[in-house]
Design an enzyme around this catalytic site. Structure first.
Site, PDB file in Angstrom:
ATOM      1  N   ASN A 113     -42.524 -15.753  15.140  1.00 27.77           N
ATOM      2  CA  ASN A 113     -41.476 -16.770  15.018  1.00 27.77           C
ATOM      3  C   ASN A 113     -41.873 -17.674  13.853  1.00 27.77           C
ATOM      4  O   ASN A 113     -42.772 -18.505  13.983  1.00 27.77           O
ATOM      5  CB  ASN A 113     -41.394 -17.551  16.337  1.00 27.77           C
ATOM      6  CG  ASN A 113     -40.286 -18.588  16.331  1.00 27.77           C
ATOM      7  OD1 ASN A 113     -39.672 -18.851  15.294  1.00 27.77           O
ATOM      8  ND2 ASN A 113     -40.037 -19.192  17.480  1.00 27.77           N
ATOM      9  N   ARG A 147     -38.235 -13.355  15.501  1.00 31.22           N
ATOM     10  CA  ARG A 147     -37.157 -14.238  15.886  1.00 31.22           C
ATOM     11  C   ARG A 147     -36.406 -14.630  14.618  1.00 31.22           C
ATOM     12  O   ARG A 147     -37.006 -15.145  13.663  1.00 31.22           O
ATOM     13  CB  ARG A 147     -37.706 -15.497  16.541  1.00 31.22           C
ATOM     14  CG  ARG A 147     -36.573 -16.391  16.909  1.00 31.22           C
ATOM     15  CD  ARG A 147     -37.005 -17.758  17.313  1.00 31.22           C
ATOM     16  NE  ARG A 147     -35.798 -18.537  17.568  1.00 31.22           N
ATOM     17  CZ  ARG A 147     -35.752 -19.844  17.550  1.00 31.22           C
ATOM     18  NH1 ARG A 147     -36.841 -20.532  17.297  1.00 31.22           N
ATOM     19  NH2 ARG A 147     -34.633 -20.464  17.784  1.00 31.22           N
ATOM     20  N   HIS A 151     -29.905 -20.673  20.056  1.00 30.94           N
ATOM     21  CA  HIS A 151     -30.664 -20.559  21.325  1.00 30.94           C
ATOM     22  C   HIS A 151     -30.197 -19.366  22.163  1.00 30.94           C
ATOM     23  O   HIS A 151     -30.443 -19.330  23.371  1.00 30.94           O
ATOM     24  CB  HIS A 151     -30.489 -21.806  22.225  1.00 30.94           C
ATOM     25  CG  HIS A 151     -31.208 -23.032  21.766  1.00 30.94           C
ATOM     26  ND1 HIS A 151     -30.755 -24.298  22.080  1.00 30.94           N
ATOM     27  CD2 HIS A 151     -32.350 -23.194  21.065  1.00 30.94           C
ATOM     28  CE1 HIS A 151     -31.572 -25.193  21.568  1.00 30.94           C
ATOM     29  NE2 HIS A 151     -32.545 -24.558  20.940  1.00 30.94           N
ATOM     30  N   ARG A 203     -31.211 -35.296  17.013  1.00 32.24           N
ATOM     31  CA  ARG A 203     -29.889 -34.947  16.475  1.00 32.24           C
ATOM     32  C   ARG A 203     -28.799 -35.643  17.268  1.00 32.24           C
ATOM     33  O   ARG A 203     -28.884 -35.774  18.482  1.00 32.24           O
ATOM     34  CB  ARG A 203     -29.651 -33.436  16.562  1.00 32.24           C
ATOM     35  CG  ARG A 203     -30.550 -32.611  15.695  1.00 32.24           C
ATOM     36  CD  ARG A 203     -30.075 -31.164  15.715  1.00 32.24           C
ATOM     37  NE  ARG A 203     -31.098 -30.276  15.214  1.00 32.24           N
ATOM     38  CZ  ARG A 203     -31.559 -29.215  15.865  1.00 32.24           C
ATOM     39  NH1 ARG A 203     -31.060 -28.873  17.039  1.00 32.24           N
ATOM     40  NH2 ARG A 203     -32.499 -28.477  15.335  1.00 32.24           N
ATOM     41  N   GLU A 225     -38.362 -16.959  25.420  1.00 35.24           N
ATOM     42  CA  GLU A 225     -37.672 -16.282  24.316  1.00 35.24           C
ATOM     43  C   GLU A 225     -38.533 -15.169  23.735  1.00 35.24           C
ATOM     44  O   GLU A 225     -38.026 -14.107  23.369  1.00 35.24           O
ATOM     45  CB  GLU A 225     -37.332 -17.301  23.221  1.00 35.24           C
ATOM     46  CG  GLU A 225     -36.212 -18.237  23.637  1.00 35.24           C
ATOM     47  CD  GLU A 225     -36.199 -19.529  22.829  1.00 35.24           C
ATOM     48  OE1 GLU A 225     -37.064 -20.396  23.093  1.00 35.24           O
ATOM     49  OE2 GLU A 225     -35.345 -19.665  21.948  1.00 35.24           O
TER      50      GLU A 225
END
Ligand code: ADP
Length: 401
Positions: free
Chosen positions: A7, A90, A179, A240, A385
């Site tokens: 990743n 990923r 996601h 965010r 993940e």
């Protein structure tokens, strides 16, 4: 089969080596500050961690060092890189063309390069990681697993923005969702935990971390999600803003004279829990300040939890029902208070949690927090993940041989 999962971030490279027969991770680690110094932490279950400061000018050098560590006599878990049967990457953005996890070819790399303009943060490091692997392990199959692919069946009226259509046609501005690997894993694990086929379930998955998103999964397929063209859309996050009136953006830029870059910085790095509370992007710190009576901290958490509630309600409406709800990621798996605030006053929808179970949950395993007799089953489902990427990689690489 042994699968290495990578990743790559802009200045980092996370890795995990899976033994697929046992489903266990045999080594994992993190390369940090790539391009600006460099450091590696390498971990193996049952052994001391190994850390070093080492010059890592680019992802290729970082990967080379990772492979040395994995095969070294002192810190390694394999004798040679030839024991690695496949590599799973990923990749945040697969665009519109790539709809599922794919074996990496020249044309896939070209496609990823073409997406860089709409994926400037995550695209280049992912491509750098892939190219480094191609160079160092050219005969090992490599698979890309995309955050966006879980959303490839979403219907157009849910992903086209109501702005002039040519922005979609010519500039590829649409909702993509992110996601997806986490939501795909969590919804499947939730169905398993409940003991029903996923095809029969209407599920909402809440991935609440520093970045957060919510997905509606109907019969195993994602039908809507809160993130859009970028991971900025949706609920408030650590730093965010999530969705706000777009005119607020143009108004601030005009009145303060901010450049697009400055405005991006405000919306991505200075908003959300941090922006409202003025304290932290970390939900734990904001919660303890709220407990001590800090109004803005409490306000930030109310904005977050109300946003989650609104999405759950909207998705139940879109799916014409709701059978199960999952909480995952840093906040979702750990913060009982956030789960409680979200689920409070949702009994009209069938969501009722057992406060005792919610507070005294067992970490790291799927855990049912539903109240006795609740119509909707509410679970904490730890996300993984990397394991999902390893499973896809195994499936796709096996077909190659
Ligand atoms: P990222 O999106 O960076 O992967 P994480 O999933 O690690 O983020 O989530 C980070 C958030 O999760 C932080 O707001 C933090 O407060 C919360 N969190 C993480 N671990 C814990 C924990 N053990 N207890 C409570 N909250 C936690």
């Amino acid at each position: 089969m042994k699968v290495l999962v990578l990743n790559a971030g802009s200045s980092s490279l996370k890795y995990q080596l899976f033994n697929m027969e046992s489903g266990k991770v045999t080594a994992r680690g993190l390369c940090e500050r790539i391009g600006a110094g460099g450091a590696i932490t390498h971990k193996r279950p049952g052994a001391d961690d190994f850390s070093e400061q080492i010059d890592l000018p680019h992802h290729g050098v970082a990967l080379k060092r990772v492979l040395e560590l994995l095969t070294s006599a002192e810190y390694g878990v394999i004798k040679s890189t030839s024991e690695i049967d496949a590599i799973g990457h990923r990749v945040a953005h697969g665009g519109e063309l790539i709809k599922e996890s794919s074996i990496i070819t020249e044309s896939v790399i070209k496609h990823l390069e073409s997406l860089v303009p709409i994926n400037p943060l995550h695209g280049p490091p992912a491509i750098a990681g892939i190219k480094a692997c191609v160079e160092l392990m050219p005969s090992t199959p490599q698979v890309a697993v995309f955050d966006t692919s879980f959303y490839s069946d979403i219907e157009d009226f849910r992903y086209v923005y109501p702005i002039p259509y040519e922005f979609y046609e010519k500039d590829h501005i649409r909702r993509y969702g992110f996601h997806g690997t986490s939501h795909r894993y969590v919804s499947a694990e939730l169905a398993k935990a409940i003991g029903k086929p996923i095809e029969e379930l209407k599920i909402v998955t809440c991935h609440l971390g520093n970045g957060s998103s919510i997905t509606a999964v109907d019969g195993g397929k994602a039908i809507d999600t809160s993130m859009g063209f970028t991971p900025q859309e949706g609920i408030a996050m650590g730093t965010r803003s999530g969705s706000i009136d777009p005119s607020v953006v143009t108004y601030i830029m005009k009145t303060k004279g901010y450049t697009p870059e400055e405005m991006d910085d405000i919306l991505n790095k200075k908003s959300g829990l941090l922006g409202v509370s003025g304290i932290s992007n970390d939900c734990r710190n904001v919660y303890s300040a709220a407990l001590n009576g800090d109004h803005r901290a409490e306000l930030a958490l109310k904005i977050l939890t109300n946003g989650i509630k609104k999405h759950i309600g909207a998705y139940a409406a879109e799916m014409n029902g709701l059978d199960a709800l999952a909480f995952t990621a840093g906040i979702g798996e750990n913060q009982a208070n956030i789960r409680e605030w979200v689920c409070d006053n949702m009994d009209w929808l069938g969501i009722e949690i057992d406060k005792e179970k919610n507070e005294n949950f067992t970490r790291g395993i799927p855990f049912d927090i539903s109240a006795e007799g609740a119509r909707v089953k509410t679970w904490i489902i730890p996300t993984d993940e990397e394991y999902m990427i390893a499973i896809d990689t195994q499936r796709i690489a096996s077909k190659q041989n």
